[in-house]
Write a protein that holds these residues in place. Structure first.
Motif, PDB file in Angstrom:
ATOM      1  N   ILE A 191       0.838  -1.203   0.000  1.00  0.00           N
ATOM      2  CA  ILE A 191       0.000   0.000   0.000  1.00  0.00           C
ATOM      3  C   ILE A 191       0.876   1.258   0.000  1.00  0.00           C
ATOM      4  O   ILE A 191       0.611   2.219  -0.746  1.00  0.00           O
ATOM      5  CB  ILE A 191      -0.950   0.002   1.211  1.00  0.00           C
ATOM      6  N   ILE A 192       1.927   1.251   0.793  1.00  0.00           N
ATOM      7  CA  ILE A 192       2.815   2.426   0.862  1.00  0.00           C
ATOM      8  C   ILE A 192       3.426   2.719  -0.502  1.00  0.00           C
ATOM      9  O   ILE A 192       3.408   3.860  -0.985  1.00  0.00           O
ATOM     10  CB  ILE A 192       3.903   2.207   1.924  1.00  0.00           C
ATOM     11  N   TYR A 193       3.973   1.691  -1.151  1.00  0.00           N
ATOM     12  CA  TYR A 193       4.579   1.904  -2.471  1.00  0.00           C
ATOM     13  C   TYR A 193       3.532   2.326  -3.502  1.00  0.00           C
ATOM     14  O   TYR A 193       3.811   3.143  -4.388  1.00  0.00           O
ATOM     15  CB  TYR A 193       5.297   0.640  -2.939  1.00  0.00           C
ATOM     16  N   GLY A 194       2.326   1.770  -3.389  1.00  0.00           N
ATOM     17  CA  GLY A 194       1.257   2.173  -4.302  1.00  0.00           C
ATOM     18  C   GLY A 194       0.906   3.647  -4.129  1.00  0.00           C
ATOM     19  O   GLY A 194       0.728   4.382  -5.116  1.00  0.00           O
ATOM     20  N   LEU A 195       0.787   4.085  -2.894  1.00  0.00           N
ATOM     21  CA  LEU A 195       0.488   5.491  -2.624  1.00  0.00           C
ATOM     22  C   LEU A 195       1.586   6.409  -3.156  1.00  0.00           C
ATOM     23  O   LEU A 195       1.309   7.457  -3.764  1.00  0.00           O
ATOM     24  CB  LEU A 195       0.319   5.706  -1.120  1.00  0.00           C
ATOM     25  N   LEU A 196       2.838   6.023  -2.950  1.00  0.00           N
ATOM     26  CA  LEU A 196       3.940   6.879  -3.379  1.00  0.00           C
ATOM     27  C   LEU A 196       4.110   6.857  -4.896  1.00  0.00           C
ATOM     28  O   LEU A 196       4.541   7.855  -5.495  1.00  0.00           O
ATOM     29  CB  LEU A 196       5.229   6.458  -2.673  1.00  0.00           C
ATOM     30  N   HIS A 197       3.762   5.737  -5.533  1.00  0.00           N
ATOM     31  CA  HIS A 197       3.745   5.698  -7.004  1.00  0.00           C
ATOM     32  C   HIS A 197       2.687   6.670  -7.528  1.00  0.00           C
ATOM     33  O   HIS A 197       2.940   7.449  -8.454  1.00  0.00           O
ATOM     34  CB  HIS A 197       3.451   4.272  -7.471  1.00  0.00           C
ATOM     35  N   TYR A 198       1.521   6.640  -6.927  1.00  0.00           N
ATOM     36  CA  TYR A 198       0.460   7.585  -7.301  1.00  0.00           C
ATOM     37  C   TYR A 198       0.934   9.024  -7.111  1.00  0.00           C
ATOM     38  O   TYR A 198       0.726   9.891  -7.975  1.00  0.00           O
ATOM     39  CB  TYR A 198      -0.783   7.300  -6.451  1.00  0.00           C
ATOM     40  N   SER A 199       1.604   9.297  -5.994  1.00  0.00           N
ATOM     41  CA  SER A 199       2.077  10.648  -5.708  1.00  0.00           C
ATOM     42  C   SER A 199       3.058  11.124  -6.779  1.00  0.00           C
ATOM     43  O   SER A 199       2.976  12.263  -7.256  1.00  0.00           O
ATOM     44  CB  SER A 199       2.742  10.683  -4.329  1.00  0.00           C
ATOM     45  N   HIS A 200       3.983  10.246  -7.159  1.00  0.00           N
ATOM     46  CA  HIS A 200       4.994  10.631  -8.141  1.00  0.00           C
ATOM     47  C   HIS A 200       4.404  10.710  -9.548  1.00  0.00           C
ATOM     48  O   HIS A 200       4.596  11.709 -10.263  1.00  0.00           O
ATOM     49  CB  HIS A 200       6.143   9.614  -8.110  1.00  0.00           C
ATOM     50  N   GLN A 201       3.685   9.665  -9.933  1.00  0.00           N
ATOM     51  CA  GLN A 201       3.193   9.557 -11.310  1.00  0.00           C
ATOM     52  C   GLN A 201       2.114  10.588 -11.622  1.00  0.00           C
ATOM     53  O   GLN A 201       2.122  11.182 -12.710  1.00  0.00           O
ATOM     54  CB  GLN A 201       2.636   8.144 -11.534  1.00  0.00           C
ATOM     55  N   TYR A 202       1.219  10.832 -10.704  1.00  0.00           N
ATOM     56  CA  TYR A 202       0.054  11.659 -11.020  1.00  0.00           C
ATOM     57  C   TYR A 202       0.047  13.018 -10.307  1.00  0.00           C
ATOM     58  O   TYR A 202      -0.390  14.012 -10.897  1.00  0.00           O
ATOM     59  CB  TYR A 202      -1.233  10.887 -10.704  1.00  0.00           C
ATOM     60  N   LEU A 203       0.526  13.066  -9.072  1.00  0.00           N
ATOM     61  CA  LEU A 203       0.576  14.354  -8.384  1.00  0.00           C
ATOM     62  C   LEU A 203       1.857  15.122  -8.708  1.00  0.00           C
ATOM     63  O   LEU A 203       1.947  16.324  -8.453  1.00  0.00           O
ATOM     64  CB  LEU A 203       0.463  14.161  -6.867  1.00  0.00           C
ATOM     65  N   GLY A 204       2.850  14.409  -9.283  1.00  0.00           N
ATOM     66  CA  GLY A 204       4.079  15.070  -9.694  1.00  0.00           C
ATOM     67  C   GLY A 204       5.048  15.366  -8.564  1.00  0.00           C
ATOM     68  O   GLY A 204       5.856  16.290  -8.670  1.00  0.00           O
ATOM     69  N   VAL A 205       4.982  14.594  -7.487  1.00  0.00           N
ATOM     70  CA  VAL A 205       5.872  14.809  -6.346  1.00  0.00           C
ATOM     71  C   VAL A 205       7.113  13.933  -6.515  1.00  0.00           C
ATOM     72  O   VAL A 205       7.029  12.713  -6.506  1.00  0.00           O
ATOM     73  CB  VAL A 205       5.167  14.485  -5.013  1.00  0.00           C
ATOM     74  N   ASP A 206       8.254  14.568  -6.689  1.00  0.00           N
ATOM     75  CA  ASP A 206       9.501  13.851  -6.935  1.00  0.00           C
ATOM     76  C   ASP A 206      10.007  13.177  -5.658  1.00  0.00           C
ATOM     77  O   ASP A 206       9.815  13.713  -4.558  1.00  0.00           O
ATOM     78  CB  ASP A 206      10.559  14.832  -7.436  1.00  0.00           C
ATOM     79  N   PRO A 207      10.670  12.019  -5.786  1.00  0.00           N
ATOM     80  CA  PRO A 207      11.232  11.380  -4.593  1.00  0.00           C
ATOM     81  C   PRO A 207      12.151  12.291  -3.778  1.00  0.00           C
ATOM     82  O   PRO A 207      12.236  12.174  -2.563  1.00  0.00           O
ATOM     83  CB  PRO A 207      12.016  10.193  -5.168  1.00  0.00           C
TER      84      PRO A 207
END
Length: 701
Positions: A96-112
């Motif tokens: 779930i954590i990786y899924g949320l952070l993938h969503y954040s990067h891919q769609y919200l545009g938040v870089d690691p």
């Protein structure tokens, strides 16, 4: 008309699992924060009618919904009453954590690295998520993460010690966003600090420093005055291990079995009776088997590893160390990125540090992109060898089966973003196209001049000083400081007639004057490249937008300055010694003063990057330690002034600076206020510059 995408905006709602763990809660908090940055408003929490939520976060209920393996996640799209909702489905908490952070990067545009690179998060009115089912791929490496080691900048950044949550949270968040799942949170920090607890709360596996087996307290800290000998005090050692096991037994731990001496040194420094490889290997084997036995009594199916680091690697290769079955064997690079045994003082055997063809069991690696060895390592600057070395060495390790564990020495994070990103792609996918990756990395960090910045990154690794015969013998920032301070100390102790053995690793067994000349030559050659590189960086900086300019200064230009000023400072020190040998003490005094100025320029380079939230970030530069270099040089300058300007510190002024018309008629009682070292050096430099081969260099004071 039926839409084929989900719209997310400032009115969107999120549904959470009915039971939520602390680690998932932390990730959800990140997403709420990201939403607020993108849409200027937090999402609504939908608790009553979950089917109506725009985003549904949940655990997989069937194997078809999500890959059937730990850490897996999928994106599903479910229609309810004519409306599509976006489901982030995890196999487990980390899924779930990786899924949320993938969503954040891919769609919200938040870089690691949004926090570490000061990246602005673009505001949007809405985003569209295509209704295309997605299943995550497995990671190349099972346990992968950072050893936040030699992290003095993190320690000194704020007043609070040990570092608080606001220091550690961005570290662990960036690690999770890079696909990591394991961490050693700091080096020998107080056990009551938040670092290990927070790492575990955020879902990370916690592992241990090879000098702190099982995460136990250091023996001499717990039992001051007792001899740190397992042979003499086995019950004391085991009491520490028992305590560490009891504290951590219910957490996600990758247990490290090891037996090194206090202060990360071979144990036989405290037990000299172990004077053969056989006896040393036998004791290490006995200890790690005992540690393994103790863990298995308290923990079901523990994940255990053993660090084959330094002398332990050599003993294992020779067949003297026996590792318990089922333990992951961890191989280490030499600190400079090559998978061979590390240099110990002047000894550099470079024995292969990878499993042999006939090795069984699981294997992993401990790898450095930053290092501290008091010789030539990098700490404040990037890994000095080309990234091709990292790709070559890690892919080679993967090919021989070292895929169960990858612990990356990450240092203070901020200075090493490029290489952290390179290694994260390798541990996630197993390979990397370096050209494509670099351009992608640069496009993430900068808005314009991508091609030019990428070229400078490539050029950086061509400029680092090759100090030895091996491709990985490339100098980091410590090269300009630790050897320089050793030379000053040797000089002031009156030992210039004998060589400095602690520099043999670099110069070979030559006289002290030849050692000084060796560093003068290396830095002289290196300076030409660094001055050219620095000029290119400064020119490009003028063409960048303001936001890009500051980031470019912080992440690349500053590092070029540390190398260039380091070269200049070391060159001036070496020239001072050569002038001293000729008994030209005033000129030696000027050279040392120039050296002080160049090293102070290095300090100013750090200060220019301490803007905004980074105020005091470099305050605890205790490893490269520019302040110690300046302190040593100031002592040397005072020593040189004693060679001819003593006792009244007026003689050089009279000889070189006083007008001829005044020299023979002045009254001493009206000329007794000696010039300061800085002022005297500045005025003497004007007099002497034409005598030196550095006449084109400005005097920095």
């Amino acid at each position: 008309m039926k839409t084929s995408y989900v719209v997310i905006n400032d009115e969107s709602s999120i549904s959470l699992p009915e039971t939520i763990t602390t680690s998932v809660r932390h990730a959800v908090d990140m997403i709420f924060r990201d939403h607020e940055k993108v849409f200027m408003k937090m999402p609504k929490l939908c608790s009553s009618n979950k089917e109506a939520a725009d985003i549904v976060i949940r655990y997989a209920s069937t194997k078809e919904e999500c890959p059937d393996r730990p850490e897996a996640y999928s994106f599903q799209f479910i229609e309810n009453n004519g409306k599509l909702s976006f489901h982030i489905v995890g196999y487990d908490d980390l899924g779930i954590i990786y899924g949320l952070l993938h969503y954040s990067h891919q769609y919200l545009g938040v870089d690691p690295f949004w926090f570490w690179a000061d990246l602005q998060i673009e505001q949007k009115s809405e985003i569209h998520i295509p209704a295309v089912e997605f299943h995550s791929l497995g990671k190349k490496v099972k346990y992968r993460g950072w050893f936040v080691n030699d992290e003095v900048c993190l320690i000194g950044w704020k007043e609070e010690y040990p570092p608080s949550k606001d220091i550690w949270f961005p570290v662990f968040e960036a690690l999770l966003r890079c696909g990591g799942n394991m961490v050693i949170p700091g080096t020998d920090l107080p056990k009551d600090g938040i670092h290990a607890e927070l790492a575990a709360e955020m879902g990370l596996w916690v592992t241990h420093h090879h000098a702190e087996p099982l995460g136990a307290e250091m023996f001499l800290r717990a039992f001051p005055g007792e001899k740190p000998s397992y042979k003499q005090n086995p019950e004391l050692f085991e009491s520490l291990w028992e305590e560490a096991i009891e504290i951590q037994k219910d957490k996600k731990i990758v247990w490290v079995l090891s037996f090194r001496g206090q202060g990360d040194a071979p144990f036989w420094q405290y037990d000299p009776e172990f004077d053969t490889p056989e006896s040393r290997g036998a004791m290490i084997s006995k200890v790690v088997h005992r540690q393994y036995e103790m863990i298995n009594k308290s923990v079901d199916n523990p994940v255990c590893s053993m660090a084959l680091y330094g002398e332990i690697s050599e003993l294992y290769k020779a067949g003297h160390v026996k590792v318990p079955e089922g333990v992951i064997k961890i191989w280490a690079d030499n600190g400079y990125g090559k998978m061979v045994t590390r240099r110990q003082g002047n000894e550099n055997y470079r024995i292969s540090s990878l499993p042999a063809d006939n090795e069984t069991g699981e294997h992993g690696i401990y790898y450095h992109i930053t290092f501290h060895d008091l010789q030539a390592s990098n700490h404040l600057t990037m890994f000095p060898s080309p990234p091709e070395l990292i790709k070559q060495e890690l892919e080679k390790a993967f090919d021989v089966g070292a895929v169960s564990y990858l612990l990356l020495n990450s240092g203070n994070i901020r200075m090493h973003l490029y290489h952290l990103d390179v290694v994260s792609e390798l541990w996630n996918t197993g390979t990397i196209n370096l050209e494509e990756h670099l351009h992608s990395f640069i496009e993430r960090l900068y808005t314009t001049k991508h091609k030019e910045i990428a070229q400078l990154y490539l050029s950086y690794f061509e400029k680092t000083i090759p100090y030895g015969p091996n491709p990985d013998d490339k100098a980091g920032d410590e090269f300009y400081h630790h050897p320089a301070r050793k030379i000053i100390g040797h000089w002031l102790q009156g030992k210039t007639n004998i060589p400095l053995e602690r520099l043999y690793w670099a110069t070979g067994e030559v006289s002290f004057i030849e050692q000084v000349k060796w560093f003068l030559e290396k830095c002289g050659i290196g300076l030409a490249g660094w001055e050219e590189f620095l000029s290119q960086c400064r020119h490009l900086s003028l063409l960048l937008l303001e936001e890009d300019k500051q980031r470019f200064t912080d992440l690349l230009l500053q590092q070029a300055e540390l190398h260039a000023f380091g070269c200049k400072g070391f060159i001036s020190l070496c020239n001072a010694f050569l002038s001293y040998l000729e008994k030209d003490y005033p000129l030696a005094f000027v050279h040392v003063s120039q050296s002080i100025g160049f090293y102070k320029d290095s300090k100013q380079a750090l200060k220019r990057s301490e803007h905004g939230k980074w105020e005091n970030f470099y305050r605890a530069d205790w490893l490269t330690n520019i302040d110690s270099t300046i302190y040593s040089l100031e002592a040397l300058r005072k020593f040189l002034r004693m060679q001819g300007d003593s006792p009244d510190f007026f003689l050089w002024y009279k000889e070189y600076l006083m007008p001829e018309t005044e020299k023979y008629i002045y009254l001493e009682n009206t000329h007794r206020n000696p010039l300061s070292d800085d002022e005297l050096a500045e005025r003497l430099a004007v007099k002497f510059l034409s005598k030196t081969h550095e006449h084109s260099q400005k005097l920095y004071l």
